[in-house]
Design an enzyme around this catalytic site. Structure first.
Site, PDB file in Angstrom:
ATOM      1  N   GLN A  18      23.145  56.539  47.969  1.00 19.58           N
ATOM      2  CA  GLN A  18      23.854  57.321  46.946  1.00 19.58           C
ATOM      3  C   GLN A  18      23.445  56.806  45.573  1.00 19.58           C
ATOM      4  OE1 GLN A  18      28.149  57.121  47.101  1.00 19.58           O
ATOM      5  NE2 GLN A  18      28.410  58.576  45.421  1.00 19.58           N
ATOM      6  N   HIS A  68      25.509  67.911  48.582  1.00 19.73           N
ATOM      7  CA  HIS A  68      24.236  68.620  48.427  1.00 19.73           C
ATOM      8  C   HIS A  68      24.284  69.877  49.297  1.00 19.73           C
ATOM      9  CE1 HIS A  68      21.835  65.170  46.689  1.00 19.73           C
ATOM     10  NE2 HIS A  68      22.772  64.471  47.317  1.00 19.73           N
ATOM     11  N   ILE A  92      18.726  68.776  39.490  1.00 26.23           N
ATOM     12  CA  ILE A  92      17.651  68.710  38.489  1.00 26.23           C
ATOM     13  C   ILE A  92      16.282  68.415  39.124  1.00 26.23           C
ATOM     14  CG2 ILE A  92      17.734  66.237  37.885  1.00 26.23           C
ATOM     15  CD1 ILE A  92      17.915  67.141  34.935  1.00 26.23           C
ATOM     16  N   HIS A 137      29.379  64.011  45.422  1.00 25.96           N
ATOM     17  CA  HIS A 137      28.683  65.300  45.311  1.00 25.96           C
ATOM     18  C   HIS A 137      28.210  65.720  46.685  1.00 25.96           C
ATOM     19  CE1 HIS A 137      25.970  61.939  44.432  1.00 25.96           C
ATOM     20  NE2 HIS A 137      25.005  62.620  45.021  1.00 25.96           N
ATOM     21  N   ASN A 142      25.821  61.895  50.499  1.00 23.60           N
ATOM     22  CA  ASN A 142      25.464  60.483  50.618  1.00 23.60           C
ATOM     23  C   ASN A 142      26.618  59.645  50.083  1.00 23.60           C
ATOM     24  OD1 ASN A 142      22.792  60.840  51.596  1.00 23.60           O
ATOM     25  ND2 ASN A 142      22.132  61.410  49.538  1.00 23.60           N
TER      26      ASN A 142
HETATM   27  P1  AMP Z   1      22.376  61.092  45.650  1.00 25.85           P
HETATM   28  O1  AMP Z   1      21.160  60.303  46.000  1.00 25.85           O
HETATM   29  O2  AMP Z   1      23.029  61.704  46.854  1.00 25.85           O
HETATM   30  O3  AMP Z   1      23.342  60.307  44.790  1.00 25.85           O
HETATM   31  O4  AMP Z   1      21.865  62.334  44.810  1.00 25.85           O
HETATM   32  C1  AMP Z   1      21.882  62.394  43.410  1.00 25.85           C
HETATM   33  C2  AMP Z   1      21.248  63.708  43.018  1.00 25.85           C
HETATM   34  O5  AMP Z   1      21.593  63.988  41.685  1.00 25.85           O
HETATM   35  C3  AMP Z   1      19.722  63.728  43.093  1.00 25.85           C
HETATM   36  O6  AMP Z   1      19.316  64.788  43.970  1.00 25.85           O
HETATM   37  C4  AMP Z   1      19.295  63.994  41.637  1.00 25.85           C
HETATM   38  O7  AMP Z   1      18.163  64.807  41.546  1.00 25.85           O
HETATM   39  C5  AMP Z   1      20.532  64.667  41.072  1.00 25.85           C
HETATM   40  N1  AMP Z   1      20.716  64.565  39.631  1.00 25.85           N
HETATM   41  C6  AMP Z   1      20.697  63.434  38.867  1.00 25.85           C
HETATM   42  N2  AMP Z   1      20.954  63.733  37.582  1.00 25.85           N
HETATM   43  C7  AMP Z   1      21.177  65.063  37.528  1.00 25.85           C
HETATM   44  C8  AMP Z   1      21.506  65.987  36.483  1.00 25.85           C
HETATM   45  N3  AMP Z   1      21.648  65.586  35.206  1.00 25.85           N
HETATM   46  N4  AMP Z   1      21.638  67.312  36.791  1.00 25.85           N
HETATM   47  C9  AMP Z   1      21.491  67.727  38.063  1.00 25.85           C
HETATM   48  N5  AMP Z   1      21.199  66.913  39.102  1.00 25.85           N
HETATM   49  C10 AMP Z   1      21.025  65.603  38.832  1.00 25.85           C
END
Ligand code: AMP
Length: 123
Positions: free
Chosen positions: A98, A106, A34, A104, A91
């Site tokens: 994280q 990336h 997002i 997840h 992460n």
């Molecule tokens: P992390 O810091 O590795 O946990 O990354 C979390 C990621 O999730 C970030 O890049 C956010 O932009 C992404 N994110 C959070 N909420 C959503 C959502 N509803 N849809 C898509 N991506 C999201």
């Protein structure tokens, strides 16, 4: 720490929150981030309740693990990331910042991604 089934990616996996889907398989889902940090930024999650990479590696079935890795490869191809190259990153935990407590991967692509990692220097 116990897995929180109300985290945002669990809700996306259950279809309770919309996402821009790239690939969906029996055990995995890939969707656009997002807040993209590269021209192409996709996330690949297992649908099962795994908080981070280590818990997935330790507890997921071989079928789930293969499905997730293959879904990531398919997602990279689907968004056109294979030809120019891409980076994958997961992460895990506090030091890695994280944010969402559901595993997840990336996938970053779409241009020169710069140095591999931004390590903060000590001292
Ligand atoms: P992390 O810091 O590795 O946990 O990354 C979390 C990621 O999730 C970030 O890049 C956010 O932009 C992404 N994110 C959070 N909420 C959503 C959502 N509803 N849809 C898509 N991506 C999201």
């Amino acid at each position: 720490m116990a897995y929180d089934p109300e985290n945002v990616f669990a809700k996306i996996a259950r279809g309770e929150i919309p996402s821009r889907k790239v690939v969906e398989t029996e055990h995995s889902l890939a969707f656009h981030d997002i807040r993209p940090q590269a021209p192409i930024h996709v996330l690949v999650i297992p649908k099962g309740p795994y908080q981070d990479f280590e818990s997935f590696a330790a507890r997921a079935s071989a079928e789930e693990i293969v499905d997730w890795v293959r879904a990531a490869g398919r997602a990279a191809r689907e968004v056109g990331a294979v030809e120019g190259g891409f980076r994958v990153l997961a992460n895990s935990g506090t030091d890695a910042h994280q944010e969402v407590p559901h595993l997840h991967l990336h996938i970053f692509a779409g241009g020169d991604l710069g140095p591999m990692i931004g390590l903060r220097r000590r001292g």
